[in-house]
Scaffold this motif. Structure first.
Motif, PDB file in Angstrom:
ATOM      1  N   LEU A  46       0.812  -1.221   0.000  1.00  0.00           N
ATOM      2  CA  LEU A  46       0.000   0.000   0.000  1.00  0.00           C
ATOM      3  C   LEU A  46       0.844   1.271   0.000  1.00  0.00           C
ATOM      4  CD1 LEU A  46      -2.898  -1.114   2.373  1.00  0.00           C
ATOM      5  CD2 LEU A  46      -2.834  -1.113  -0.123  1.00  0.00           C
ATOM      6  N   PRO A  47       1.853   1.388   0.874  1.00  0.00           N
ATOM      7  CA  PRO A  47       2.671   2.605   0.782  1.00  0.00           C
ATOM      8  C   PRO A  47       3.494   2.674  -0.499  1.00  0.00           C
ATOM      9  CG  PRO A  47       3.563   1.111   2.433  1.00  0.00           C
ATOM     10  CD  PRO A  47       2.228   0.567   2.045  1.00  0.00           C
ATOM     11  N   SER A  48       4.007   1.526  -0.949  1.00  0.00           N
ATOM     12  CA  SER A  48       4.884   1.542  -2.124  1.00  0.00           C
ATOM     13  C   SER A  48       4.163   2.043  -3.361  1.00  0.00           C
ATOM     14  CB  SER A  48       5.441   0.137  -2.385  1.00  0.00           C
ATOM     15  OG  SER A  48       6.278  -0.285  -1.345  1.00  0.00           O
ATOM     16  N   ILE A  49       2.991   1.511  -3.626  1.00  0.00           N
ATOM     17  CA  ILE A  49       2.269   1.898  -4.835  1.00  0.00           C
ATOM     18  C   ILE A  49       1.945   3.386  -4.819  1.00  0.00           C
ATOM     19  CG2 ILE A  49       0.107   1.637  -6.107  1.00  0.00           C
ATOM     20  CD1 ILE A  49       2.028  -0.635  -6.577  1.00  0.00           C
ATOM     21  N   GLN A  50       1.469   3.884  -3.689  1.00  0.00           N
ATOM     22  CA  GLN A  50       1.091   5.305  -3.623  1.00  0.00           C
ATOM     23  C   GLN A  50       2.266   6.226  -3.917  1.00  0.00           C
ATOM     24  OE1 GLN A  50      -1.659   6.344  -0.202  1.00  0.00           O
ATOM     25  NE2 GLN A  50      -1.206   4.212   0.322  1.00  0.00           N
ATOM     26  N   VAL A  51       3.451   5.827  -3.466  1.00  0.00           N
ATOM     27  CA  VAL A  51       4.650   6.645  -3.654  1.00  0.00           C
ATOM     28  C   VAL A  51       5.259   6.423  -5.035  1.00  0.00           C
ATOM     29  CG1 VAL A  51       7.025   6.958  -2.847  1.00  0.00           C
ATOM     30  CG2 VAL A  51       5.149   6.816  -1.192  1.00  0.00           C
ATOM     31  N   ASN A  52       5.363   5.168  -5.448  1.00  0.00           N
ATOM     32  CA  ASN A  52       6.128   4.863  -6.656  1.00  0.00           C
ATOM     33  C   ASN A  52       5.438   5.268  -7.949  1.00  0.00           C
ATOM     34  OD1 ASN A  52       8.112   3.870  -4.996  1.00  0.00           O
ATOM     35  ND2 ASN A  52       7.478   1.733  -5.204  1.00  0.00           N
ATOM     36  N   ILE A  53       4.105   5.325  -7.959  1.00  0.00           N
ATOM     37  CA  ILE A  53       3.445   5.796  -9.177  1.00  0.00           C
ATOM     38  C   ILE A  53       3.572   7.313  -9.320  1.00  0.00           C
ATOM     39  CG2 ILE A  53       1.832   3.866  -9.325  1.00  0.00           C
ATOM     40  CD1 ILE A  53      -0.342   5.632  -8.177  1.00  0.00           C
ATOM     41  N   ARG A  54       4.099   7.966  -8.269  1.00  0.00           N
ATOM     42  CA  ARG A  54       4.420   9.402  -8.331  1.00  0.00           C
ATOM     43  C   ARG A  54       5.918   9.616  -8.570  1.00  0.00           C
ATOM     44  NH1 ARG A  54       0.391  12.512  -5.355  1.00  0.00           N
ATOM     45  NH2 ARG A  54      -0.993  11.182  -4.111  1.00  0.00           N
ATOM     46  N   ALA A  55       6.601   8.615  -9.062  1.00  0.00           N
ATOM     47  CA  ALA A  55       8.055   8.680  -9.276  1.00  0.00           C
ATOM     48  C   ALA A  55       8.808   8.778  -7.960  1.00  0.00           C
ATOM     49  CB  ALA A  55       8.430   9.843 -10.197  1.00  0.00           C
ATOM     50  N   GLY A  56       8.258   8.162  -6.908  1.00  0.00           N
ATOM     51  CA  GLY A  56       8.916   8.136  -5.616  1.00  0.00           C
ATOM     52  C   GLY A  56       8.570   9.296  -4.707  1.00  0.00           C
ATOM     53  N   LYS A  57       7.687  10.152  -5.155  1.00  0.00           N
ATOM     54  CA  LYS A  57       7.307  11.312  -4.335  1.00  0.00           C
ATOM     55  C   LYS A  57       6.163  10.931  -3.401  1.00  0.00           C
ATOM     56  CE  LYS A  57       8.322  14.088  -8.407  1.00  0.00           C
ATOM     57  NZ  LYS A  57       7.706  14.786  -9.551  1.00  0.00           N
ATOM     58  N   PHE A  58       6.181  11.523  -2.211  1.00  0.00           N
ATOM     59  CA  PHE A  58       5.095  11.301  -1.271  1.00  0.00           C
ATOM     60  C   PHE A  58       3.922  12.222  -1.617  1.00  0.00           C
ATOM     61  CE2 PHE A  58       8.431   9.204   0.906  1.00  0.00           C
ATOM     62  CZ  PHE A  58       7.825   8.286   1.766  1.00  0.00           C
ATOM     63  N   PRO A  59       2.711  11.875  -1.161  1.00  0.00           N
ATOM     64  CA  PRO A  59       1.574  12.770  -1.400  1.00  0.00           C
ATOM     65  C   PRO A  59       1.821  14.142  -0.782  1.00  0.00           C
ATOM     66  CG  PRO A  59       0.843  10.625  -0.611  1.00  0.00           C
ATOM     67  CD  PRO A  59       2.336  10.647  -0.459  1.00  0.00           C
ATOM     68  N   PRO A  60       1.134  15.168  -1.248  1.00  0.00           N
ATOM     69  CA  PRO A  60       1.310  16.509  -0.684  1.00  0.00           C
ATOM     70  C   PRO A  60       1.003  16.520   0.807  1.00  0.00           C
ATOM     71  CG  PRO A  60       0.038  16.589  -2.712  1.00  0.00           C
ATOM     72  CD  PRO A  60       0.158  15.146  -2.357  1.00  0.00           C
ATOM     73  N   ALA A  61       1.657  17.412   1.531  1.00  0.00           N
ATOM     74  CA  ALA A  61       1.422  17.543   2.963  1.00  0.00           C
ATOM     75  C   ALA A  61       0.013  18.077   3.221  1.00  0.00           C
ATOM     76  CB  ALA A  61       2.454  18.470   3.588  1.00  0.00           C
ATOM     77  N   GLU A  62      -0.571  17.622   4.310  1.00  0.00           N
ATOM     78  CA  GLU A  62      -1.870  18.129   4.742  1.00  0.00           C
ATOM     79  C   GLU A  62      -1.686  19.484   5.420  1.00  0.00           C
ATOM     80  OE1 GLU A  62      -4.654  16.688   4.040  1.00  0.00           O
ATOM     81  OE2 GLU A  62      -3.952  14.741   3.309  1.00  0.00           O
ATOM     82  N   SER A  63      -2.781  20.064   5.907  1.00  0.00           N
ATOM     83  CA  SER A  63      -2.740  21.409   6.497  1.00  0.00           C
ATOM     84  C   SER A  63      -1.829  21.490   7.719  1.00  0.00           C
ATOM     85  CB  SER A  63      -4.155  21.856   6.878  1.00  0.00           C
ATOM     86  OG  SER A  63      -4.740  20.945   7.795  1.00  0.00           O
ATOM     87  N   ASN A  64      -1.580  20.347   8.370  1.00  0.00           N
ATOM     88  CA  ASN A  64      -0.697  20.335   9.540  1.00  0.00           C
ATOM     89  C   ASN A  64       0.765  20.106   9.174  1.00  0.00           C
ATOM     90  OD1 ASN A  64      -0.823  17.692   8.767  1.00  0.00           O
ATOM     91  ND2 ASN A  64      -1.458  16.878  10.770  1.00  0.00           N
ATOM     92  N   GLY A  65       1.056  20.065   7.872  1.00  0.00           N
ATOM     93  CA  GLY A  65       2.425  19.887   7.412  1.00  0.00           C
ATOM     94  C   GLY A  65       2.885  18.444   7.344  1.00  0.00           C
ATOM     95  N   VAL A  66       2.017  17.499   7.666  1.00  0.00           N
ATOM     96  CA  VAL A  66       2.368  16.083   7.672  1.00  0.00           C
ATOM     97  C   VAL A  66       1.859  15.416   6.395  1.00  0.00           C
ATOM     98  CG1 VAL A  66       2.093  13.876   8.895  1.00  0.00           C
ATOM     99  CG2 VAL A  66       2.284  16.016  10.193  1.00  0.00           C
ATOM    100  N   ARG A  67       2.657  14.515   5.854  1.00  0.00           N
ATOM    101  CA  ARG A  67       2.258  13.732   4.688  1.00  0.00           C
ATOM    102  C   ARG A  67       1.681  12.402   5.153  1.00  0.00           C
ATOM    103  NH1 ARG A  67       4.916  16.038   0.128  1.00  0.00           N
ATOM    104  NH2 ARG A  67       6.440  17.594   0.783  1.00  0.00           N
ATOM    105  N   TYR A  68       0.608  11.974   4.513  1.00  0.00           N
ATOM    106  CA  TYR A  68      -0.062  10.744   4.918  1.00  0.00           C
ATOM    107  C   TYR A  68      -0.179   9.781   3.743  1.00  0.00           C
ATOM    108  CZ  TYR A  68      -1.495  13.274   9.141  1.00  0.00           C
ATOM    109  OH  TYR A  68      -1.510  13.986  10.323  1.00  0.00           O
ATOM    110  N   LEU A  69      -0.098   8.498   4.067  1.00  0.00           N
ATOM    111  CA  LEU A  69      -0.367   7.445   3.101  1.00  0.00           C
ATOM    112  C   LEU A  69      -1.672   6.779   3.492  1.00  0.00           C
ATOM    113  CD1 LEU A  69       3.235   5.968   2.874  1.00  0.00           C
ATOM    114  CD2 LEU A  69       2.076   7.362   1.157  1.00  0.00           C
ATOM    115  N   LEU A  70      -2.480   6.408   2.507  1.00  0.00           N
ATOM    116  CA  LEU A  70      -3.825   5.888   2.768  1.00  0.00           C
ATOM    117  C   LEU A  70      -3.833   4.368   2.879  1.00  0.00           C
ATOM    118  CD1 LEU A  70      -5.839   8.059   0.208  1.00  0.00           C
ATOM    119  CD2 LEU A  70      -5.533   8.470   2.659  1.00  0.00           C
ATOM    120  N   ILE A  71      -4.767   3.869   3.670  1.00  0.00           N
ATOM    121  CA  ILE A  71      -5.023   2.435   3.754  1.00  0.00           C
ATOM    122  C   ILE A  71      -6.487   2.213   3.402  1.00  0.00           C
ATOM    123  CG2 ILE A  71      -5.057   0.384   5.222  1.00  0.00           C
ATOM    124  CD1 ILE A  71      -2.944   1.691   6.966  1.00  0.00           C
TER     125      ILE A  71
END
Length: 294
Positions: A258-283
């Motif tokens: 789950l974390p790998s696919i979300q990151v790797n289809i973005r060329a290794g980039k994490f999703p944008p940070a939320e309003s609190n400055g933290v990046r989240y991966l979805l389950i």
């Protein structure tokens, strides 16, 4: 300049059983990193660059200029270290053009409205048969769908980096049950590679130690792979598809799927940070029965 200048160094990441490669032209000192690993602790969500730094430190010792980060596909078992290498070296990140298909498949699964499905997170989308250079080395791209639609192998001289299409001859072949995977396509892709000259060296992306083998291994040849336990002579496409589909039905999901696919289809980039400055991966939560989730 000749492909005889080809130099290859392997870096094995035991937590994910992944092999990354530093490939370079020993004459011009230009190189590429294939399938780099970003260290990720699934329990804590912590990421680190230890594995990538090891590769970059070796490249510095060798006096190399890193021109490319080459992904064989969007991995489901480790996060890519491509953005870190890109930031440190200015290298371009390349992958097969069918990453766009993978992005379209997974965008709704993870509800990623910000994800572009045109592949533009990558610097280069390679087409089947395309050639490009690393210093004086010529790289040929071979589309090898089946494990995923976007899988490619990179042929450089007498060496081919096959990604997850094949494992060592005593271990077998990649699973084909991820969304967009296809066992019959995988069989054809494998046989495309097996038509290469028998002395051609093949470099795996993973090894898990086959039963009876107590050391990791990741280099073999086309001749040896023609006796692969899953695709040796006499095994038809129908035989292989039936075996692969039965075997895949017993396999659990990779720990870092789950974390790998979300990151790797973005060329290794994490999703944008939320309003609190933290990046989240979805389950994504899937209920087996409609009344499980209130």
């Amino acid at each position: 300049m000749s492909d005889a200048a080809l130099q290859i160094e392997a870096f094995f990441d035991e937590p994910t059983n992944t092999v990354s490669y530093l490939v370079f032209d020993g004459l011009s000192r230009h190189g590429a990193v294939i399938d780099p690993v970003l260290d990720y602790d699934h329990k804590s969500g912590e990421v680190d660059n230890r594995s990538v730094d090891t590769v970059l430190a070796r490249a510095k010792t060798l006096g190399l200029t890193i021109d490319w980060v080459l992904e064989t596909h969007a991995h489901a078992d480790h996060l890519s270290g491509a953005p870190y290498i890109r930031a440190k070296t200015g290298a371009k990140v390349g992958i097969g053009e069918h990453i766009r298909d993978v992005q379209r498949i997974f965008r709704p699964i993870f509800n990623m409205p910000d994800l572009k499905t045109d592949g533009s997170d990558f610097d280069r989308l390679f087409v089947d048969g395309e050639r490009f250079s690393i210093g004086g080395l010529t790289v040929e791209v071979i589309h090898t769908p089946g494990h995923t639609p976007a899988c490619v192998a990179y042929r450089i001289g007498d060496a081919v980096f096959v990604g997850d299409t094949l494992f060592m001859p005593d271990y077998g072949t990649a699973r084909a049950d991820f969304p967009g995977g296809d066992a019959r396509q995988l069989y054809r892709s494998i046989h495309k590679l097996l038509t290469l000259p028998p002395q051609t060296r093949l470099f795996m992306c993973h090894d898990y130690k086959a039963p009876g083998r107590d050391v990791y291994a990741w280099e073999t040849t086309v001749a040896a792979e023609r006796n692969n336990v899953h695709v040796r002579a006499g095994i038809s496409e129908d035989d292989f598809a039936a075996m692969r589909e039965k075997r895949d039905s017993t396999l659990s999901a990779p720990t870092l799927l789950l974390p790998s696919i979300q990151v790797n289809i973005r060329a290794g980039k994490f999703p944008p940070a939320e309003s609190n400055g933290v990046r989240y991966l979805l389950i994504p939560v899937v209920a087996k029965h409609s009344d499980v989730i209130a």
